[in-house]
Design a protein around this motif. Structure first.
Motif, PDB file in Angstrom:
ATOM      1  N   ALA A  15     125.044  24.049  65.922  1.00  0.00           N
ATOM      2  CA  ALA A  15     123.791  23.333  65.685  1.00  0.00           C
ATOM      3  C   ALA A  15     122.622  23.980  66.424  1.00  0.00           C
ATOM      4  CB  ALA A  15     123.918  21.867  66.067  1.00  0.00           C
ATOM      5  N   ARG A  16     122.817  24.356  67.669  1.00  0.00           N
ATOM      6  CA  ARG A  16     121.728  24.987  68.440  1.00  0.00           C
ATOM      7  C   ARG A  16     121.270  26.271  67.746  1.00  0.00           C
ATOM      8  NH1 ARG A  16     120.260  24.268  73.596  1.00  0.00           N
ATOM      9  NH2 ARG A  16     122.220  23.171  74.027  1.00  0.00           N
ATOM     10  N   GLU A  17     122.224  27.133  67.391  1.00  0.00           N
ATOM     11  CA  GLU A  17     121.906  28.391  66.725  1.00  0.00           C
ATOM     12  C   GLU A  17     121.209  28.136  65.385  1.00  0.00           C
ATOM     13  OE1 GLU A  17     124.175  32.326  64.882  1.00  0.00           O
ATOM     14  OE2 GLU A  17     125.363  30.809  65.925  1.00  0.00           O
ATOM     15  N   ALA A  18     121.721  27.168  64.616  1.00  0.00           N
ATOM     16  CA  ALA A  18     121.132  26.850  63.317  1.00  0.00           C
ATOM     17  C   ALA A  18     119.709  26.310  63.475  1.00  0.00           C
ATOM     18  CB  ALA A  18     122.007  25.843  62.571  1.00  0.00           C
ATOM     19  N   LEU A  19     119.502  25.392  64.405  1.00  0.00           N
ATOM     20  CA  LEU A  19     118.167  24.833  64.619  1.00  0.00           C
ATOM     21  C   LEU A  19     117.182  25.932  65.031  1.00  0.00           C
ATOM     22  CD1 LEU A  19     119.190  21.547  66.403  1.00  0.00           C
ATOM     23  CD2 LEU A  19     117.893  21.667  64.250  1.00  0.00           C
ATOM     24  N   GLU A  20     117.600  26.816  65.912  1.00  0.00           N
ATOM     25  CA  GLU A  20     116.730  27.918  66.329  1.00  0.00           C
ATOM     26  C   GLU A  20     116.414  28.848  65.155  1.00  0.00           C
ATOM     27  OE1 GLU A  20     118.926  29.438  69.678  1.00  0.00           O
ATOM     28  OE2 GLU A  20     118.049  27.952  71.045  1.00  0.00           O
ATOM     29  N   PHE A  21     117.412  29.086  64.299  1.00  0.00           N
ATOM     30  CA  PHE A  21     117.219  29.928  63.120  1.00  0.00           C
ATOM     31  C   PHE A  21     116.241  29.271  62.147  1.00  0.00           C
ATOM     32  CE2 PHE A  21     118.607  31.177  58.806  1.00  0.00           C
ATOM     33  CZ  PHE A  21     118.342  32.532  58.870  1.00  0.00           C
ATOM     34  N   TYR A  22     116.449  27.986  61.834  1.00  0.00           N
ATOM     35  CA  TYR A  22     115.550  27.290  60.912  1.00  0.00           C
ATOM     36  C   TYR A  22     114.138  27.203  61.499  1.00  0.00           C
ATOM     37  CZ  TYR A  22     119.942  26.013  58.627  1.00  0.00           C
ATOM     38  OH  TYR A  22     121.166  26.052  58.008  1.00  0.00           O
ATOM     39  N   GLY A  78     129.742  23.093  52.531  1.00  0.00           N
ATOM     40  CA  GLY A  78     129.907  23.561  51.168  1.00  0.00           C
ATOM     41  C   GLY A  78     128.646  23.405  50.361  1.00  0.00           C
ATOM     42  N   THR A  79     128.811  23.421  49.047  1.00  0.00           N
ATOM     43  CA  THR A  79     127.663  23.404  48.163  1.00  0.00           C
ATOM     44  C   THR A  79     127.549  22.109  47.366  1.00  0.00           C
ATOM     45  OG1 THR A  79     128.962  24.538  46.474  1.00  0.00           O
ATOM     46  CG2 THR A  79     127.633  25.917  47.949  1.00  0.00           C
ATOM     47  N   ALA A  80     128.202  21.041  47.820  1.00  0.00           N
ATOM     48  CA  ALA A  80     128.096  19.762  47.111  1.00  0.00           C
ATOM     49  C   ALA A  80     126.684  19.199  47.225  1.00  0.00           C
ATOM     50  CB  ALA A  80     129.112  18.750  47.652  1.00  0.00           C
ATOM     51  N   LEU A  99     115.062  32.913  55.822  1.00  0.00           N
ATOM     52  CA  LEU A  99     116.244  32.066  55.646  1.00  0.00           C
ATOM     53  C   LEU A  99     117.423  32.813  55.030  1.00  0.00           C
ATOM     54  CD1 LEU A  99     114.656  28.713  54.408  1.00  0.00           C
ATOM     55  CD2 LEU A  99     115.748  29.135  56.627  1.00  0.00           C
ATOM     56  N   THR A 100     117.162  33.872  54.295  1.00  0.00           N
ATOM     57  CA  THR A 100     118.260  34.605  53.640  1.00  0.00           C
ATOM     58  C   THR A 100     118.857  35.704  54.514  1.00  0.00           C
ATOM     59  OG1 THR A 100     116.686  36.036  52.482  1.00  0.00           O
ATOM     60  CG2 THR A 100     117.500  34.094  51.281  1.00  0.00           C
ATOM     61  N   GLU A 101     118.392  35.838  55.755  1.00  0.00           N
ATOM     62  CA  GLU A 101     119.018  36.802  56.665  1.00  0.00           C
ATOM     63  C   GLU A 101     120.485  36.410  56.867  1.00  0.00           C
ATOM     64  OE1 GLU A 101     116.777  36.980  60.302  1.00  0.00           O
ATOM     65  OE2 GLU A 101     114.960  37.640  59.266  1.00  0.00           O
ATOM     66  N   GLY A 102     121.394  37.278  56.500  1.00  0.00           N
ATOM     67  CA  GLY A 102     122.824  37.016  56.628  1.00  0.00           C
ATOM     68  C   GLY A 102     123.370  36.068  55.581  1.00  0.00           C
ATOM     69  N   ALA A 103     122.582  35.766  54.567  1.00  0.00           N
ATOM     70  CA  ALA A 103     122.975  34.792  53.538  1.00  0.00           C
ATOM     71  C   ALA A 103     123.698  35.454  52.367  1.00  0.00           C
ATOM     72  CB  ALA A 103     121.739  34.058  53.007  1.00  0.00           C
ATOM     73  N   GLU A 104     124.380  34.617  51.598  1.00  0.00           N
ATOM     74  CA  GLU A 104     124.930  35.021  50.310  1.00  0.00           C
ATOM     75  C   GLU A 104     123.895  34.629  49.259  1.00  0.00           C
ATOM     76  OE1 GLU A 104     128.337  33.598  47.108  1.00  0.00           O
ATOM     77  OE2 GLU A 104     128.073  32.505  48.981  1.00  0.00           O
ATOM     78  N   ILE A 105     123.289  35.602  48.610  1.00  0.00           N
ATOM     79  CA  ILE A 105     122.294  35.337  47.570  1.00  0.00           C
ATOM     80  C   ILE A 105     123.047  35.027  46.280  1.00  0.00           C
ATOM     81  CG2 ILE A 105     120.316  36.206  46.269  1.00  0.00           C
ATOM     82  CD1 ILE A 105     119.785  35.999  49.296  1.00  0.00           C
ATOM     83  N   ASN A 122     123.302  30.677  49.867  1.00  0.00           N
ATOM     84  CA  ASN A 122     124.079  29.979  50.888  1.00  0.00           C
ATOM     85  C   ASN A 122     123.776  30.699  52.195  1.00  0.00           C
ATOM     86  OD1 ASN A 122     125.345  28.337  48.908  1.00  0.00           O
ATOM     87  ND2 ASN A 122     126.726  30.008  48.439  1.00  0.00           N
ATOM     88  N   ASP A 123     123.152  29.979  53.142  1.00  0.00           N
ATOM     89  CA  ASP A 123     122.710  30.657  54.365  1.00  0.00           C
ATOM     90  C   ASP A 123     123.887  31.056  55.245  1.00  0.00           C
ATOM     91  OD1 ASP A 123     123.380  28.483  56.106  1.00  0.00           O
ATOM     92  OD2 ASP A 123     121.327  27.727  56.149  1.00  0.00           O
ATOM     93  N   LYS A 124     123.592  31.722  56.338  1.00  0.00           N
ATOM     94  CA  LYS A 124     124.648  32.271  57.184  1.00  0.00           C
ATOM     95  C   LYS A 124     125.499  31.201  57.849  1.00  0.00           C
ATOM     96  CE  LYS A 124     121.734  33.166  61.241  1.00  0.00           C
ATOM     97  NZ  LYS A 124     121.304  34.255  62.137  1.00  0.00           N
ATOM     98  N   PHE A 125     125.107  29.928  57.731  1.00  0.00           N
ATOM     99  CA  PHE A 125     125.893  28.814  58.254  1.00  0.00           C
ATOM    100  C   PHE A 125     126.674  28.105  57.138  1.00  0.00           C
ATOM    101  CE2 PHE A 125     122.151  29.374  60.921  1.00  0.00           C
ATOM    102  CZ  PHE A 125     122.755  29.662  62.127  1.00  0.00           C
ATOM    103  N   GLY A 126     126.547  28.600  55.885  1.00  0.00           N
ATOM    104  CA  GLY A 126     127.246  28.001  54.756  1.00  0.00           C
ATOM    105  C   GLY A 126     126.471  26.887  54.077  1.00  0.00           C
ATOM    106  N   ILE A 127     125.212  26.682  54.452  1.00  0.00           N
ATOM    107  CA  ILE A 127     124.382  25.639  53.863  1.00  0.00           C
ATOM    108  C   ILE A 127     123.727  26.190  52.602  1.00  0.00           C
ATOM    109  CG2 ILE A 127     122.425  24.075  54.236  1.00  0.00           C
ATOM    110  CD1 ILE A 127     124.890  23.552  56.072  1.00  0.00           C
ATOM    111  N   ALA A 128     123.816  25.430  51.503  1.00  0.00           N
ATOM    112  CA  ALA A 128     123.253  25.856  50.222  1.00  0.00           C
ATOM    113  C   ALA A 128     121.780  25.452  50.125  1.00  0.00           C
ATOM    114  CB  ALA A 128     124.049  25.234  49.077  1.00  0.00           C
ATOM    115  N   TRP A 129     120.957  26.367  49.656  1.00  0.00           N
ATOM    116  CA  TRP A 129     119.519  26.149  49.514  1.00  0.00           C
ATOM    117  C   TRP A 129     119.074  26.497  48.101  1.00  0.00           C
ATOM    118  CZ3 TRP A 129     115.832  25.212  53.550  1.00  0.00           C
ATOM    119  CH2 TRP A 129     116.380  25.129  54.842  1.00  0.00           C
TER     120      TRP A 129
END
Length: 140
Positions: A15-22, A78-80, A99-105, A122-129
């Motif tokens: 969460a800390r890493e994700a919040l800092e990234f966002y 996941g992507t639900a 946001l796409t740094e390290g992401a699956e486009i 899907n960002d580097k934390f697995g969150i779908a955008w």
């Protein structure tokens, strides 16, 4: 009365890493409270995990996030559910790029059949955008 619907993301220990990234992508302010800060730590392993955190952008976007303590089951990633970021003003390319740094486009951010620029990842934390940038006024 103003009511908002905001994503609340759960992580095991990112969460800390994700919040800092966002925060680096969306700007604004970042808030983080650990389990120790909230008096909810179940032991040393959980003390520094994020009990509640938020990124609040200057544009009014808010993403909440927390870590799941070891005593609870792993969160399902996941992507639900997708986080949808859209605008009919300005350019979302800089936010997309960050946001796409390290992401699956899944779908590049490009002109879509309906006339907007659209992308899915899907960002580097697995969150779908989903990101949609319209050319003018939003649809009615």
């Amino acid at each position: 009365m103003t009511t908002r619907l905001n994503p609340y993301l759960n992580f095991r220990s990112q969460a800390r890493e994700a919040l800092e990234f966002y925060h680096s992508a969306l700007g604004g302010t970042i808030e983080m409270m650990t389990f120790a800060d909230g008096g909810m730590s179940e032991g040393p392993a959980d003390a520094d995990l994020i009990m509640h955190g938020a990124v609040i952008s200057e544009d009014g976007l808010t993403i909440f996030a927390a870590d799941t303590p070891a005593s609870m089951p792993d969160p399902v990633v996941g992507t639900a559910v997708n986080i949808s970021l859209s605008t009919y003003e300005g350019d979302l390319t800089p936010v997309w790029d960050k946001l796409t740094e390290g992401a699956e486009i899944v779908q590049p951010f490009e002109l879509a059949p309906w006339g907007d620029r659209f992308g899915l990842f899907n960002d580097k934390f697995g969150i779908a955008w989903l990101v949609n940038q319209g050319p003018g006024e939003p649809p009615a």
